[in-house]
Write an enzyme that holds these catalytic residues in place. Sequence first.
Site, mmCIF file in Angstrom:
data_model
loop_
_atom_site.group_PDB
_atom_site.id
_atom_site.type_symbol
_atom_site.label_atom_id
_atom_site.label_comp_id
_atom_site.label_asym_id
_atom_site.label_seq_id
_atom_site.Cartn_x
_atom_site.Cartn_y
_atom_site.Cartn_z
ATOM 1 N N LYS A 105 0.860 -1.183 0.000
ATOM 2 C CA LYS A 105 0.000 0.000 0.000
ATOM 3 C C LYS A 105 0.900 1.237 0.000
ATOM 4 O O LYS A 105 1.660 1.464 0.943
ATOM 5 C CB LYS A 105 -0.911 0.015 1.226
ATOM 6 C CG LYS A 105 -1.670 1.330 1.360
ATOM 7 C CD LYS A 105 -2.528 1.417 2.602
ATOM 8 C CE LYS A 105 -2.844 2.873 2.915
ATOM 9 N NZ LYS A 105 -3.677 3.036 4.102
ATOM 10 N N GLY A 166 -8.126 8.860 10.055
ATOM 11 C CA GLY A 166 -8.384 8.917 11.492
ATOM 12 C C GLY A 166 -9.473 9.888 11.904
ATOM 13 O O GLY A 166 -9.715 10.072 13.089
ATOM 14 N N ALA A 192 -9.725 5.216 4.517
ATOM 15 C CA ALA A 192 -9.704 6.357 5.443
ATOM 16 C C ALA A 192 -11.006 7.135 5.446
ATOM 17 O O ALA A 192 -11.619 7.359 4.404
ATOM 18 C CB ALA A 192 -8.556 7.325 5.154
ATOM 19 N N GLY A 193 -11.408 7.514 6.638
ATOM 20 C CA GLY A 193 -12.555 8.410 6.798
ATOM 21 C C GLY A 193 -13.811 7.758 7.338
ATOM 22 O O GLY A 193 -14.671 8.440 7.875
ATOM 23 N N ASN A 214 -9.022 1.589 9.927
ATOM 24 C CA ASN A 214 -8.255 1.281 11.131
ATOM 25 C C ASN A 214 -8.925 1.893 12.372
ATOM 26 O O ASN A 214 -9.469 1.214 13.225
ATOM 27 C CB ASN A 214 -6.823 1.792 10.979
ATOM 28 C CG ASN A 214 -5.886 1.293 12.072
ATOM 29 O OD1 ASN A 214 -4.714 1.067 11.835
ATOM 30 N ND2 ASN A 214 -6.360 1.085 13.283
ATOM 31 N N THR A 215 -8.945 3.234 12.405
ATOM 32 C CA THR A 215 -9.383 3.931 13.614
ATOM 33 C C THR A 215 -10.830 3.634 13.993
ATOM 34 O O THR A 215 -11.146 3.533 15.183
ATOM 35 C CB THR A 215 -9.184 5.449 13.427
ATOM 36 O OG1 THR A 215 -7.890 5.662 12.863
ATOM 37 C CG2 THR A 215 -9.259 6.176 14.745
#
Lengths: 262, 66
Positions: A105, A166, A192-193, A214-215
């Site tokens: 990635k 994040g 993301a987001g 992830n977050t």
Amino acid sequence: MSADSQTRDTLTIAGVEYNSRLIIGTGKYASYEQNAQAAEAAGAEIVTVAIRRVNVMDPTQERLSDHLSPEKFTYLPNTAGCFTAEDALRTLRLAREAGGWKLVKLEVLADQKTLYPDMVETLRAAEVLIKEGFDVMVYCTDDPVYARRLEDAGCCAIMPLGAPIGSGLGIQNPINIRLIVEQAKVPVLVDAGVGTASEAAIAMELGCDGVLMNTAIAEAKDPIRMARAMKHAVIAGREAYLAGRMKKKMYADPSSPLAGLI
Amino acid sequence: MQLILNGSPKETEEGVTLGQFLKELGLPEKGLAVERNLEIVPKSVYDSTQLEAGDRLEVIQFVGGG
């Protein structure tokens, strides 16, 4: 049930078939053990990993691979924290030497405040990596023009952000995500987001091939439960996309027959 | 002699090979990569790579990340 709805629906990235469309990160968890439980609950087959210096003061320290076996999960090395093409290249060359895999990635960031991808550097790094034989999944802005450039350069998956890394703000520009999906011939994953399950479903309903997060899982009050929620959301969104939603109407349309009313 | 290992000075014996050095540190070879003076050293040549004073080594591994 129609024949179509029984067909296996798998995701193919760089010639490898996956059953899961949810890729999860391995950062910000309370422990690697919790991370492994979340990966299990998410049904993930691919996990992103970072490349960092070994702690030479304490070589007995727990390692990621003690909990998430690279035999069981596909490790997707990232270039998080790289702000130039050169840094990203150096990191991924080391990753290939450490793991022996060529699926990576790529993310080249522009600044700390937004962690927005620097697309000029990203494209430059992608071109070099592809020449060196890497399979490049690329983190990018939701700009359809740059997405096309990256695909033309030979990236094996296009991964536009839904919102800053994040942030958990959800899909900020569904129009652009949709445009990217429509034009792409390689898988598109929102990276993301995403903050909660409905937003993962929205990404999938827009026609994305997968979601990377992830977050949203790691910082949930109960990460394992959120991992499970995300698994269902991605499946639900994908199924809804394939099923094809009803047309929106301005006014009510009764579901029970009007004929035969007493 | 002194090397720079992951950004910090590190003393080791003259004539040591990279393979020996990693063993001394107690590091497993699996899942690591080593860069010596900005060039990746393939695992196959760890035992034939003799370290020199002032070498800058980076030893990396996979850690959790998003």
